[in-house]
Write a protein that holds these residues in place. Structure first.
Motif, PDB file in Angstrom:
ATOM      1  N   GLN A 175      45.106  80.480  39.186  1.00 57.88           N
ATOM      2  CA  GLN A 175      45.253  80.157  37.762  1.00 57.88           C
ATOM      3  C   GLN A 175      46.467  80.866  37.165  1.00 57.88           C
ATOM      4  N   THR A 176      46.773  82.071  37.677  1.00 57.16           N
ATOM      5  CA  THR A 176      47.955  82.797  37.200  1.00 57.16           C
ATOM      6  C   THR A 176      49.224  82.024  37.519  1.00 57.16           C
ATOM      7  N   PHE A 177      49.291  81.445  38.717  1.00 60.58           N
ATOM      8  CA  PHE A 177      50.489  80.669  39.080  1.00 60.58           C
ATOM      9  C   PHE A 177      50.585  79.376  38.267  1.00 60.58           C
ATOM     10  N   VAL A 178      49.433  78.807  37.932  1.00 59.52           N
ATOM     11  CA  VAL A 178      49.463  77.640  37.030  1.00 59.52           C
ATOM     12  C   VAL A 178      50.083  78.045  35.697  1.00 59.52           C
ATOM     13  N   GLY A 179      49.680  79.220  35.216  1.00 63.36           N
ATOM     14  CA  GLY A 179      50.237  79.722  33.969  1.00 63.36           C
ATOM     15  C   GLY A 179      51.725  79.989  34.076  1.00 63.36           C
ATOM     16  N   LEU A 180      52.174  80.542  35.215  1.00 61.99           N
ATOM     17  CA  LEU A 180      53.601  80.828  35.394  1.00 61.99           C
ATOM     18  C   LEU A 180      54.427  79.546  35.441  1.00 61.99           C
ATOM     19  N   ARG A 181      53.899  78.533  36.128  1.00 63.21           N
ATOM     20  CA  ARG A 181      54.644  77.265  36.206  1.00 63.21           C
ATOM     21  C   ARG A 181      54.727  76.593  34.836  1.00 63.21           C
ATOM     22  N   ASN A 182      53.607  76.608  34.094  1.00 62.88           N
ATOM     23  CA  ASN A 182      53.652  76.044  32.735  1.00 62.88           C
ATOM     24  C   ASN A 182      54.536  76.899  31.826  1.00 62.88           C
ATOM     25  N   GLY A 183      54.466  78.217  32.041  1.00 60.90           N
ATOM     26  CA  GLY A 183      55.245  79.132  31.200  1.00 60.90           C
ATOM     27  C   GLY A 183      56.741  78.947  31.376  1.00 60.90           C
ATOM     28  N   VAL A 184      57.199  78.820  32.628  1.00 68.53           N
ATOM     29  CA  VAL A 184      58.642  78.675  32.850  1.00 68.53           C
ATOM     30  C   VAL A 184      59.135  77.327  32.321  1.00 68.53           C
ATOM     31  N   SER A 185      58.303  76.292  32.430  1.00 67.98           N
ATOM     32  CA  SER A 185      58.695  74.976  31.876  1.00 67.98           C
ATOM     33  C   SER A 185      58.812  75.052  30.358  1.00 67.98           C
ATOM     34  N   ALA A 229      66.970  68.678  36.080  1.00 67.07           N
ATOM     35  CA  ALA A 229      67.030  69.209  37.447  1.00 67.07           C
ATOM     36  C   ALA A 229      66.665  70.685  37.477  1.00 67.07           C
ATOM     37  N   LEU A 230      67.097  71.424  36.453  1.00 66.83           N
ATOM     38  CA  LEU A 230      66.759  72.848  36.380  1.00 66.83           C
ATOM     39  C   LEU A 230      65.254  73.048  36.231  1.00 66.83           C
ATOM     40  N   GLY A 231      64.641  72.290  35.325  1.00 68.55           N
ATOM     41  CA  GLY A 231      63.194  72.409  35.134  1.00 68.55           C
ATOM     42  C   GLY A 231      62.421  72.073  36.390  1.00 68.55           C
ATOM     43  N   HIS A 232      62.831  71.004  37.074  1.00 65.67           N
ATOM     44  CA  HIS A 232      62.152  70.593  38.303  1.00 65.67           C
ATOM     45  C   HIS A 232      62.320  71.649  39.401  1.00 65.67           C
ATOM     46  N   THR A 233      63.520  72.217  39.496  1.00 66.33           N
ATOM     47  CA  THR A 233      63.778  73.232  40.528  1.00 66.33           C
ATOM     48  C   THR A 233      62.949  74.488  40.285  1.00 66.33           C
ATOM     49  N   LEU A 234      62.865  74.934  39.031  1.00 70.07           N
ATOM     50  CA  LEU A 234      62.072  76.125  38.716  1.00 70.07           C
ATOM     51  C   LEU A 234      60.594  75.896  39.027  1.00 70.07           C
ATOM     52  N   ASN A 235      60.113  74.697  38.704  1.00 68.24           N
ATOM     53  CA  ASN A 235      58.715  74.377  39.002  1.00 68.24           C
ATOM     54  C   ASN A 235      58.458  74.393  40.512  1.00 68.24           C
ATOM     55  N   LEU A 236      59.390  73.812  41.278  1.00 70.05           N
ATOM     56  CA  LEU A 236      59.254  73.793  42.743  1.00 70.05           C
ATOM     57  C   LEU A 236      59.294  75.205  43.311  1.00 70.05           C
ATOM     58  N   LEU A 237      60.152  76.062  42.737  1.00 68.30           N
ATOM     59  CA  LEU A 237      60.274  77.428  43.210  1.00 68.30           C
ATOM     60  C   LEU A 237      58.950  78.175  43.056  1.00 68.30           C
ATOM     61  N   PHE A 238      58.335  78.042  41.885  1.00 65.37           N
ATOM     62  CA  PHE A 238      57.040  78.703  41.673  1.00 65.37           C
ATOM     63  C   PHE A 238      55.964  78.099  42.565  1.00 65.37           C
ATOM     64  N   LEU A 239      56.068  76.798  42.838  1.00 58.85           N
ATOM     65  CA  LEU A 239      55.081  76.143  43.701  1.00 58.85           C
ATOM     66  C   LEU A 239      55.187  76.668  45.132  1.00 58.85           C
ATOM     67  N   VAL A 240      56.419  76.864  45.607  1.00 61.66           N
ATOM     68  CA  VAL A 240      56.626  77.403  46.959  1.00 61.66           C
ATOM     69  C   VAL A 240      56.088  78.834  47.055  1.00 61.66           C
ATOM     70  N   ILE A 241      56.380  79.648  46.024  1.00 55.62           N
ATOM     71  CA  ILE A 241      55.874  81.031  46.011  1.00 55.62           C
ATOM     72  C   ILE A 241      54.349  81.035  45.979  1.00 55.62           C
ATOM     73  N   GLU A 242      53.776  80.139  45.187  1.00 51.71           N
ATOM     74  CA  GLU A 242      52.320  80.059  45.098  1.00 51.71           C
ATOM     75  C   GLU A 242      51.700  79.719  46.456  1.00 51.71           C
ATOM     76  N   ARG A 243      52.284  78.741  47.140  1.00 56.61           N
ATOM     77  CA  ARG A 243      51.732  78.342  48.450  1.00 56.61           C
ATOM     78  C   ARG A 243      51.905  79.448  49.490  1.00 56.61           C
ATOM     79  N   ARG A 244      52.958  80.269  49.295  1.00 60.80           N
ATOM     80  CA  ARG A 244      53.203  81.371  50.234  1.00 60.80           C
ATOM     81  C   ARG A 244      52.200  82.504  50.041  1.00 60.80           C
ATOM     82  N   PHE A 245      51.904  82.833  48.785  1.00 58.75           N
ATOM     83  CA  PHE A 245      51.073  83.998  48.504  1.00 58.75           C
ATOM     84  C   PHE A 245      49.619  83.663  48.170  1.00 58.75           C
TER      85      PHE A 245
END
Length: 251
Positions: A175-185, A229-245
């Motif tokens: 849920q924290t990563f969901v918040g981070l992805r929504n937060g950065v967007s 493109a920036l918004g999509h890239t930031l979202n993907l970055l957090f998604l990759v980190i989320e799947r890693r951790f």
């Protein structure tokens, strides 16, 4: 099969480009208002490589990263604290929901009074908006930690501190990563809007606004696509980190 699945997201892009090309080729819309995809992406490439668009892109990236980092540093510990006590969270829930529901643009005058015209206002108002979203998600993640695991930890004699760090915090990470992805967007949206209207001389928001004022339509669409493109890239970055951790989420 996996390759075909990986290419699925490109189908929508191809359809959009096809419709855009047909509309401009048939001149269904005034070419001055809607340039061709080729002209737009040529402007985007030249602006990013040799023009001012690349500088504006980096400015927006830095402001978004600063505001998201500030929001995360404040909101995650506070969300854990509030989420660990439902009574405490309920006592401030109205304030969180009220300001979370308030459009960020309505907060510009207040932050202008506090910080004046400049980067501090843009970053602080974006951090404020992102922090509320992250805080809400972290608090609910902690409060909704699986009861069976909490009960098992307590039955095995784990201390309250250990239950908090070893069970509640790990359970709240998805849920924290969901918040981070929504937060950065949200931070990116607020930064772009702030760049458009709070006395900016750079940034993608200012670039969109200036291009629109000068009737430079390829430049305006190029800046819009750069922001997307920036918004999509930031979202993907957090998604990759989320799947890693948080690869264990849901198991």
């Amino acid at each position: 099969m996996s390759k075909a699945k990986a290419l699925l997201p490109l189908v929508g892009v191809a359809i959009l480009l096809a419709i855009w090309t047909i509309v401009t080729w048939l001149k269904l819309v005034d070419p001055v208002l809607l340039p061709s995809p080729l002209a737009t992406f040529r402007t985007l490439w030249e602006g990013m490589v040799n023009g001012k668009l690349g500088v504006d892109f980096l400015k927006t990236v830095m402001r978004t990263i600063y505001s998201t980092a500030i929001a995360a540093v404040i909101a995650i510990p506070l969300g854990i604290l509030l989420g660990s006590s439902e009574k405490l969270y309920r006592s401030v829930e109205f304030l969180i929901d009220f300001f979370r529901s308030t459009p960020a643009s309505a907060m510009f005058p207040l932050f202008l009074v506090l910080f004046g015209v400049g980067d501090r206002t843009k970053i602080s108002v974006a951090a404020f908006g992102a922090a509320l979203v992250i805080l809400f998600n972290v608090a609910y993640g902690v409060m909704n930690a699986r009861k069976t695991r909490l009960l098992a930890a307590k039955v095995m004699g784990a201390s309250r501190l250990r239950v908090l760090f070893d069970v509640m915090l790990k359970e709240s990470l998805p849920q924290t990563f969901v918040g981070l992805r929504n937060g950065v967007s949200l931070a990116l949206v607020i930064i772009v809007v702030a760049e458009m209207f709070i006395g900016s001389t750079d940034g993608l928001g200012q670039r969109v606004f200036e291009a629109q004022q000068l009737f430079d339509m390829p430049g305006m669409y190029a800046a819009i696509f750069a922001a997307g493109a920036l918004g999509h890239t930031l979202n993907l970055l957090f998604l990759v980190i989320e799947r890693r951790f948080v690869h264990w989420a849901g198991r």
